[in-house]
Design an enzyme around this catalytic site. Structure first.
Site, PDB file in Angstrom:
ATOM      1  N   PRO A   2       0.817  -1.209   0.000  1.00 51.43           N
ATOM      2  CA  PRO A   2       0.000   0.000   0.000  1.00 51.43           C
ATOM      3  C   PRO A   2       0.860   1.273   0.000  1.00 51.43           C
ATOM      4  O   PRO A   2       1.776   1.416   0.807  1.00 51.43           O
ATOM      5  CB  PRO A   2      -0.793  -0.115   1.303  1.00 51.43           C
ATOM      6  CG  PRO A   2      -0.832  -1.581   1.602  1.00 51.43           C
ATOM      7  CD  PRO A   2       0.493  -2.096   1.120  1.00 51.43           C
ATOM      8  N   GLU A   3       0.562   2.160  -0.948  1.00 50.45           N
ATOM      9  CA  GLU A   3       1.225   3.457  -1.006  1.00 50.45           C
ATOM     10  C   GLU A   3       0.163   4.525  -0.804  1.00 50.45           C
ATOM     11  O   GLU A   3      -0.993   4.219  -0.490  1.00 50.45           O
ATOM     12  CB  GLU A   3       1.962   3.612  -2.339  1.00 50.45           C
ATOM     13  CG  GLU A   3       3.039   2.546  -2.559  1.00 50.45           C
ATOM     14  CD  GLU A   3       3.909   2.812  -3.789  1.00 50.45           C
ATOM     15  OE1 GLU A   3       4.156   3.983  -4.109  1.00 50.45           O
ATOM     16  OE2 GLU A   3       4.329   1.822  -4.430  1.00 50.45           O
ATOM     17  N   LYS A  59       1.668   7.368   4.331  1.00 53.16           N
ATOM     18  CA  LYS A  59       1.096   6.018   4.354  1.00 53.16           C
ATOM     19  C   LYS A  59       0.380   5.710   5.669  1.00 53.16           C
ATOM     20  O   LYS A  59      -0.015   4.570   5.900  1.00 53.16           O
ATOM     21  CB  LYS A  59       2.206   4.987   4.130  1.00 53.16           C
ATOM     22  CG  LYS A  59       2.938   5.135   2.803  1.00 53.16           C
ATOM     23  CD  LYS A  59       4.026   4.084   2.677  1.00 53.16           C
ATOM     24  CE  LYS A  59       4.860   4.268   1.427  1.00 53.16           C
ATOM     25  NZ  LYS A  59       5.906   3.241   1.298  1.00 53.16           N
ATOM     26  N   ARG A 249      16.040  -1.662  -3.337  1.00 54.27           N
ATOM     27  CA  ARG A 249      14.699  -1.804  -3.905  1.00 54.27           C
ATOM     28  C   ARG A 249      14.766  -2.194  -5.378  1.00 54.27           C
ATOM     29  O   ARG A 249      15.553  -1.625  -6.135  1.00 54.27           O
ATOM     30  CB  ARG A 249      13.912  -0.490  -3.779  1.00 54.27           C
ATOM     31  CG  ARG A 249      13.646  -0.066  -2.347  1.00 54.27           C
ATOM     32  CD  ARG A 249      13.049   1.333  -2.334  1.00 54.27           C
ATOM     33  NE  ARG A 249      12.772   1.792  -0.985  1.00 54.27           N
ATOM     34  CZ  ARG A 249      11.589   1.687  -0.392  1.00 54.27           C
ATOM     35  NH1 ARG A 249      10.580   1.134  -1.041  1.00 54.27           N
ATOM     36  NH2 ARG A 249      11.403   2.134   0.836  1.00 54.27           N
TER      37      ARG A 249
END
Length: 262
Positions: A2-3, A59, A249
């Site tokens: 979730p962003e 977030k 990442r």
């Protein structure tokens, strides 16, 4: 994961499902998602109160009650669901808030990497979020450019650093950088004023579209719609996309459209 757009969607779920309704019962099915608060304390603080207008910062989701504030973070797999009290439970439903007579707000999370905190008052909620940078949807251009120029890491590292800018994750950062034509490994402090302004503009456009969709949409015209293909190609120029790692990442970018820097 979730962003910001996902959490903005969860804010809308909370608002439509629970705003103005009395919290009749709090059912903690897995206390492992609670941070710094016991099951008993959570129930005592919330039962009998009403959820008011929820807020989001980056977030994080803040479920206000006019007193204590429920502070939620969704980690990699969390979500907020509106259900009926008699609906069958899902395996990963961790905490259930029965609101009114016929609705139940469910915090659902498979991996439990974050969870739920309880802030006693507004100042306590601010302390929980004191390491967060400005919200990516609310930040003005001057503040955004200042955050970039003050840091020496790669531009992708800065965009995903929640203490610099709150709300962007891996997918959004890659999408925004692709739209702005900037290589993820470019040092943030090396960006020109024109680069920073273009990046800010593309961030705003991308966020507005993603918030409307409720997530980072895998559209064919977006980098996001191609990044998971076995042999992904750029939706703009058709060149093969590259995969690399930036600050640990997984990163996807187009060497032709994002050819600046080293």
């Amino acid at each position: 994961m979730p962003e910001l757009p996902d959490v903005e969607g969860f804010r809308k779920v909370l608002r439509s499902c629970a705003k103005g309704r009395v919290i009749r019962h709090v059912d903690v099915r897995d206390a492992g998602v609670l941070h710094g608060v016991s099951v008993r304390r959570l129930r005592e603080a919330l039962e009998g109160r009403r959820f008011t207008e929820p807020e989001r910062h980056g977030k994080w989701l803040l479920a206000r009650t006019g007193g204590p504030t429920l502070v939620l973070h969704f980690g990699m797999t969390g979500q907020l669901v509106c259900a009926r009290p008699d609906d069958a439970y899902e395996a990963h439903d961790r905490v259930l808030f029965t609101v009114g007579a016929d609705r139940q707000l469910r915090y659902r999370d498979q991996r439990k990497l974050q969870g739920i905190w309880l802030a006693d008052d507004a100042s306590d909620a601010e302390r929980l979020l004191d390491r967060q940078g400005p919200d990516a949807m609310a930040v003005d251009r001057e503040e955004f450019e200042s955050a970039l120029s003050a840091r020496h890491g790669s531009v992708k590292t800065v965009l995903t650093d929640q203490s610099a800018l709150a709300g962007l994750g891996n997918l959004l950062a890659d999408e925004i950088l692709w739209r702005a034509g900037l290589r993820p490994t470019t040092r943030a402090s090396d960006l020109t004023e024109a680069d920073r302004r273009r990046l800010y503009t593309q961030m705003r456009h991308t966020l507005r579209s993603a918030v409307s969709a409720g997530r980072v949409p895998p559209r064919d015209s977006w980098l996001t719609g191609h990044r998971d293909h076995p042999d992904p190609t750029c939706p703009r120029c058709g060149s093969p996309l590259r995969r690399s790692r930036v600050a640990g990442r997984g990163t996807v970018w187009c060497p032709r459209c994002q050819g600046n820097g080293s």
